[in-house]
Design an enzyme around this catalytic site. Structure first.
Site, PDB file in Angstrom:
ATOM      1  N   ARG A  95      31.425 -15.271   0.066  1.00  0.00           N
ATOM      2  CA  ARG A  95      32.168 -14.905   1.952  1.00  0.00           C
ATOM      3  C   ARG A  95      31.509 -13.868   2.616  1.00  0.00           C
ATOM      4  NH1 ARG A  95      36.373 -11.274  -1.114  1.00  0.00           N
ATOM      5  NH2 ARG A  95      34.604 -10.592  -1.815  1.00  0.00           N
ATOM      6  N   CYS A 124      33.441  -5.489  -1.126  1.00  0.00           N
ATOM      7  CA  CYS A 124      32.395  -6.037  -1.819  1.00  0.00           C
ATOM      8  C   CYS A 124      32.488  -5.599  -3.299  1.00  0.00           C
ATOM      9  CB  CYS A 124      31.111  -4.697  -1.815  1.00  0.00           C
ATOM     10  SG  CYS A 124      29.837  -5.600  -2.300  1.00  0.00           S
TER      11      CYS A 124
HETATM   12 CO    CO Z   1      29.162  -7.632  -1.753  1.00  0.00          CO
END
Ligand code: CO
Length: 226
Positions: A47, A102
């Site tokens: 992404r 993340c």
């Molecule tokens: Co990441």
């Protein structure tokens, strides 16, 4: 959401046609050489793309991506990319770009055995340890997670600045400048953490000054007195 294997080749055909329509010499020019001014070091997360979020075209950004945008001193992959970008491409800016949500940072926040990922995530667990006091003062788990993403970017920027090639090139040419960014998946915006490159460099050189080589000194002298 997903793209079929066949669709990729159809998209590619269309992309080629569009590029040639805009500029019939596009690929001829592209194949000659590359002179990117930016090195982008980001996360492998699907992404958090590099060029698309920057609106950059082929040839404009040299890219390195790995799990959680880590710059580890023993990682020959990242070190080679940075060395090549700085010494040969002479990039003017090095960007370390993390992103909220993340998975790598999340995994590092979880104290458990993750097998092969342990040594990789340790770099991020070290970031947590260095900033433990600040992080543990944050009670909201989401905010703590966001903050670790930011601190990880900051520490990886410092790891870039520790490198001899970066310090030497900066003495010679006053670049590259190192920047820390976070890509906010929730808004699509790039957040500049405004890392003060000059003062960070000065600060870490108290310990990590790698610029005393005669080569740099003589190159620097020649530059000032041609
Ligand atoms: Co990441």
């Amino acid at each position: 959401m997903n793209i079929s294997y066949a669709q990729i080749f159809e998209n590619n055909e269309r992309w080629v046609a569009q590029k040639l329509q805009d500029n019939p010499n596009f690929f001829e020019e592209l194949s000659q050489t590359q002179t990117p001014e930016y090195l982008y070091i980001g996360c492998s997360d699907s992404r958090a793309t590099a060029e698309e979020l920057m609106g950059a075209r082929p040839g404009q950004v040299f890219v390195h991506r790995n799990i959680a945008n880590v710059v580890n001193t023993l990682d020959m992959n990242a070190a080679s990319v940075i060395q090549y970008a700085v010494e040969h491409l002479k990039v003017k800016h090095i960007i370390v770009c993390g992103h909220y949500n993340c998975g790598g940072v999340k995994a590092a926040m979880t104290p458990q055995d993750l097998g092969l990922l342990n040594p990789w995530l340790r770099s991020i667990r070290d970031v947590y340890r260095i900033h433990q006091e600040e992080l543990e003062s944050i009670t909201d788990e989401g905010k703590k997670y966001d903050r670790l993403v930011e601190l990880n970017v900051q520490e990886q920027c410092i790891n870039v600045i520790k490198m001899a090639c970066v310090q030497e090139r900066y003495i010679l040419d006053e670049y590259p400048i190192v920047h820390g960014w976070v890509f906010d998946l929730r808004t699509g915006k790039i957040i500049d953490l405004n890392i003060d490159f000059e003062s960070t460099l000065k600060n870490i050189q108290k310990i990590y000054d790698l610029t005393n080589s005669e080569w740099v000194m003589s190159r620097n002298k020649n530059k000032n007195n041609p």
